[in-house]
Design a protein around this motif. Structure first.
Motif, PDB file in Angstrom:
ATOM      1  N   PRO A  49       7.125  12.380-103.826  1.00 51.53           N
ATOM      2  CA  PRO A  49       6.396  13.014-104.476  1.00 51.53           C
ATOM      3  C   PRO A  49       7.368  14.469-104.326  1.00 51.53           C
ATOM      4  CG  PRO A  49       5.125  12.541-102.559  1.00 51.53           C
ATOM      5  CD  PRO A  49       6.105  12.305-102.805  1.00 51.53           C
ATOM      6  N   ARG A  50       7.442  14.675-105.372  1.00 57.46           N
ATOM      7  CA  ARG A  50       7.743  16.000-105.780  1.00 57.46           C
ATOM      8  C   ARG A  50       7.636  17.364-104.822  1.00 57.46           C
ATOM      9  NH1 ARG A  50      10.299  17.949-110.394  1.00 57.46           N
ATOM     10  NH2 ARG A  50      10.746  16.509-110.662  1.00 57.46           N
ATOM     11  N   PRO A  51       6.275  17.241-104.643  1.00 60.70           N
ATOM     12  CA  PRO A  51       5.271  18.257-103.265  1.00 60.70           C
ATOM     13  C   PRO A  51       6.321  18.090-102.120  1.00 60.70           C
ATOM     14  CG  PRO A  51       3.650  17.784-104.390  1.00 60.70           C
ATOM     15  CD  PRO A  51       5.036  16.678-104.766  1.00 60.70           C
ATOM     16  N   MET A  52       6.924  17.213-101.827  1.00 59.82           N
ATOM     17  CA  MET A  52       7.365  16.646-100.671  1.00 59.82           C
ATOM     18  C   MET A  52       8.889  16.936-100.234  1.00 59.82           C
ATOM     19  SD  MET A  52       5.479  15.508 -98.023  1.00 59.82           S
ATOM     20  CE  MET A  52       7.327  14.085 -97.246  1.00 59.82           C
ATOM     21  N   GLY A  53       9.634  17.692-100.906  1.00 58.91           N
ATOM     22  CA  GLY A  53      10.906  18.574-102.139  1.00 58.91           C
ATOM     23  C   GLY A  53      11.342  19.550-100.309  1.00 58.91           C
ATOM     24  N   ARG A  54      10.734  19.844 -99.861  1.00 59.05           N
ATOM     25  CA  ARG A  54      11.055  21.091 -98.328  1.00 59.05           C
ATOM     26  C   ARG A  54      11.168  20.290 -97.485  1.00 59.05           C
ATOM     27  NH1 ARG A  54       6.713  22.423 -94.616  1.00 59.05           N
ATOM     28  NH2 ARG A  54       4.988  21.415 -95.203  1.00 59.05           N
ATOM     29  N   TYR A  55      11.119  18.768 -97.548  1.00 63.94           N
ATOM     30  CA  TYR A  55      11.969  17.660 -96.471  1.00 63.94           C
ATOM     31  C   TYR A  55      12.396  17.676 -96.364  1.00 63.94           C
ATOM     32  CZ  TYR A  55       6.652  18.298 -94.442  1.00 63.94           C
ATOM     33  OH  TYR A  55       5.937  18.825 -93.789  1.00 63.94           O
ATOM     34  N   ALA A  56      13.350  17.865 -97.692  1.00 60.78           N
ATOM     35  CA  ALA A  56      14.577  16.593 -99.036  1.00 60.78           C
ATOM     36  C   ALA A  56      16.019  18.099 -98.735  1.00 60.78           C
ATOM     37  CB  ALA A  56      14.361  16.373 -99.556  1.00 60.78           C
ATOM     38  N   GLN A  57      15.654  19.381 -97.358  1.00 63.60           N
ATOM     39  CA  GLN A  57      16.456  20.068 -97.557  1.00 63.60           C
ATOM     40  C   GLN A  57      17.926  20.452 -96.241  1.00 63.60           C
ATOM     41  OE1 GLN A  57      15.945  22.588 -99.952  1.00 63.60           O
ATOM     42  NE2 GLN A  57      14.667  21.839-100.342  1.00 63.60           N
ATOM     43  N   GLY A  58      17.884  18.991 -95.543  1.00 63.85           N
ATOM     44  CA  GLY A  58      18.676  19.060 -94.654  1.00 63.85           C
ATOM     45  C   GLY A  58      19.934  18.200 -95.335  1.00 63.85           C
ATOM     46  N   ALA A  92      19.188   9.472 -93.536  1.00 57.87           N
ATOM     47  CA  ALA A  92      19.473  10.816 -93.372  1.00 57.87           C
ATOM     48  C   ALA A  92      18.215  11.835 -93.521  1.00 57.87           C
ATOM     49  CB  ALA A  92      20.201  11.659 -94.783  1.00 57.87           C
ATOM     50  N   PHE A  93      17.312  11.696 -94.319  1.00 55.17           N
ATOM     51  CA  PHE A  93      15.315  12.482 -93.989  1.00 55.17           C
ATOM     52  C   PHE A  93      15.221  12.111 -93.291  1.00 55.17           C
ATOM     53  CE2 PHE A  93      11.087  11.984 -95.089  1.00 55.17           C
ATOM     54  CZ  PHE A  93      10.649  13.444 -95.819  1.00 55.17           C
ATOM     55  N   ASP A  94      15.067  11.044 -91.889  1.00 55.00           N
ATOM     56  CA  ASP A  94      14.751  10.566 -91.110  1.00 55.00           C
ATOM     57  C   ASP A  94      14.924  11.412 -89.182  1.00 55.00           C
ATOM     58  OD1 ASP A  94      12.803   9.049 -92.256  1.00 55.00           O
ATOM     59  OD2 ASP A  94      13.739   6.705 -91.480  1.00 55.00           O
ATOM     60  N   GLN A  95      16.334  11.462 -90.385  1.00 56.07           N
ATOM     61  CA  GLN A  95      17.369  12.003 -89.214  1.00 56.07           C
ATOM     62  C   GLN A  95      17.410  13.465 -88.924  1.00 56.07           C
ATOM     63  OE1 GLN A  95      20.874  10.346 -90.399  1.00 56.07           O
ATOM     64  NE2 GLN A  95      20.278   8.224 -89.836  1.00 56.07           N
ATOM     65  N   ALA A  96      16.675  13.743 -89.847  1.00 54.21           N
ATOM     66  CA  ALA A  96      16.631  15.622 -90.087  1.00 54.21           C
ATOM     67  C   ALA A  96      15.177  15.743 -89.549  1.00 54.21           C
ATOM     68  CB  ALA A  96      16.849  16.288 -91.981  1.00 54.21           C
ATOM     69  N   ILE A  97      14.505  15.469 -89.382  1.00 55.29           N
ATOM     70  CA  ILE A  97      13.274  15.676 -89.342  1.00 55.29           C
ATOM     71  C   ILE A  97      13.277  14.978 -87.400  1.00 55.29           C
ATOM     72  CG2 ILE A  97      10.637  14.993 -88.832  1.00 55.29           C
ATOM     73  CD1 ILE A  97      10.789  13.719 -91.854  1.00 55.29           C
ATOM     74  N   ALA A  98      13.980  14.375 -87.144  1.00 55.24           N
ATOM     75  CA  ALA A  98      14.280  13.874 -86.022  1.00 55.24           C
ATOM     76  C   ALA A  98      15.224  14.914 -84.962  1.00 55.24           C
ATOM     77  CB  ALA A  98      14.955  12.299 -86.192  1.00 55.24           C
ATOM     78  N   GLU A  99      15.791  15.550 -86.336  1.00 55.09           N
ATOM     79  CA  GLU A  99      17.020  16.983 -85.590  1.00 55.09           C
ATOM     80  C   GLU A  99      16.166  18.039 -85.911  1.00 55.09           C
ATOM     81  OE1 GLU A  99      19.622  17.348 -84.538  1.00 55.09           O
ATOM     82  OE2 GLU A  99      19.672  15.208 -84.272  1.00 55.09           O
ATOM     83  N   ARG A 100      15.236  18.126 -86.006  1.00 49.99           N
ATOM     84  CA  ARG A 100      13.611  19.555 -85.830  1.00 49.99           C
ATOM     85  C   ARG A 100      13.091  19.301 -84.654  1.00 49.99           C
ATOM     86  NH1 ARG A 100       7.726  18.858 -89.291  1.00 49.99           N
ATOM     87  NH2 ARG A 100       7.382  20.289 -87.922  1.00 49.99           N
ATOM     88  N   ALA A 101      12.747  18.013 -84.074  1.00 45.16           N
ATOM     89  CA  ALA A 101      11.889  17.739 -82.826  1.00 45.16           C
ATOM     90  C   ALA A 101      12.980  17.470 -81.568  1.00 45.16           C
ATOM     91  CB  ALA A 101      11.378  16.074 -83.149  1.00 45.16           C
TER      92      ALA A 101
END
Length: 354
Positions: A49-58, A92-101
């Protein structure tokens, strides 16, 4: 025996988010993923959904925007509705969050699985190619999917699921909408097309208690779209998996303590199958709660369960109720009546009626 503050099982959106927030709070975090590559294989239509866009910046995450939804009913009527969202590259989405961790100090291990769990003594046995390792933990976050081994080891009954199957195929022209097919051909689920920057994810979900054949209806849907000139014949990728549809687990916090998040918690929407947003939100909240509880906040885990239920339970419970209504009509003439399927789909006002 290795000792960590927080042990995270599964590095999808929920687990990676939990690992990131717990590590950012200063806790020693070990997170494991059974697959060799985080985010792969992709088992997802790749819509958020559009509000999740901040997680799609990677880099490489955002693929295209979605503006609307076309819902085809058994009569042939096609209803159009607004449906703002984003198509992503899920890996890429999952990997971006994993890189944050990882950047926050969490240790991430892929190709590593949970093979045993003793919640009472806060011990887990994990295994990779080099053998087994015993790990002691303060809190365990179970983000290991609809068939969660963590929940199974803790004695929690399995969840009800439906099965999905999906092809990725060439998209022959730009397409801003997602297409949905409601039909008795897809009992317990629906058919879909999600466009993604030159390709399309086309797939379906079916309750195998009603029909076990997913291949034939998917091939027929693909052939129909080829005939329309919307997609190409070549199949670029195949995937599929289980979607939990039984609603929230009875308890999201188990003895140990174990915190269930995402699909493992039953947070996936029982009608649409959407689960990325719920995974991220519950994962972040679980990581925060784990760190706070270890810091001496005795109410942190109770607050986690309350917060997650406040945010998701009403929506998920409505989805369970609509699914139960539909369960009674599959493979009967009532499943060919538009009114019944309108009541079972989120694009229609009837879905939200009492």
């Amino acid at each position: 025996m290795r000792q960590v503050d927080v042990l995270v099982i599964g590095l999808g959106p929920g687990g990676a988010s939990a690992a990131a927030t717990a590590a950012e709070a200063g806790r020693e975090v070990l997170a494991i993923e059974r697959n060799r590559v985080i985010g792969e294989p992709v088992q997802c239509a790749e819509f958020i959904p559009r509000p999740m866009g901040r997680y799609a910046q990677g880099e490489g995450v955002l693929q295209q925007t979605i503006t609307g939804m076309k819902t085809a009913l058994p009569s042939g009527e096609v209803a159009e509705s607004e449906f703002p969202g984003l198509m992503i590259d899920r890996a890429a989405f999952d990997q971006a969050i994993a890189e944050r961790a990882r950047a926050a100090g969490a240790e991430l291990r892929s190709a590593t699985r949970l093979v045993d769990l003793d919640p009472a003594n806060r011990r887990a046995t994990i295994a990779d190619e080099s053998g087994e390792t015993e790990v002691g933990f303060g809190v365990l976050v179970a983000a290991d999917g609809p068939h969660s081994p963590s929940a199974r080891f803790a004695g929690v009954p399995p969840q009800r699921t439906v099965q999905t199957r999906q092809y990725t195929v060439p998209l022959l022209s730009e397409y801003p909408d997602t297409d949905i097919w409601l039909s008795d051909e897809f009992p317990g689920g629906y058919g879909w097309l999600f466009p993604r920057a030159g390709v399309a994810n086309i797939g379906l979900g079916i309750d195998r208690a009603v029909d076990r054949d997913l291949k034939t209806p998917l091939e027929e849907l693909h052939a129909h779209l080829v005939e329309q000139g919307l997609v190409g014949e070549e199949i670029l990728g195949r995937t599929g998996g289980a979607i939990p549809v039984g609603g929230l687990r009875e308890h999201l916090v188990l003895d140990g303590p174990l915190l269930l998040v995402g699909d493992a918690a039953g947070l996936t929407h029982p009608i649409t199958g959407a689960g990325i947003a719920a995974g991220v939100v519950s994962g972040e909240r679980a990581g925060e709660a784990a760190a706070a509880w270890l810091d001496g906040d005795d109410e942190a885990l109770e607050d986690y369960e309350e917060d997650v239920r406040d945010q998701f339970e009403t929506s998920v419970a409505r989805g369970v109720a609509r699914r139960q209504e539909l369960d009674r009509i599959w493979r009967t003439p009532a499943a060919s009546e538009d009114a019944n399927l309108r009541r079972g789909w989120i694009a229609f006002d009837e879905y939200f009626a009492a």
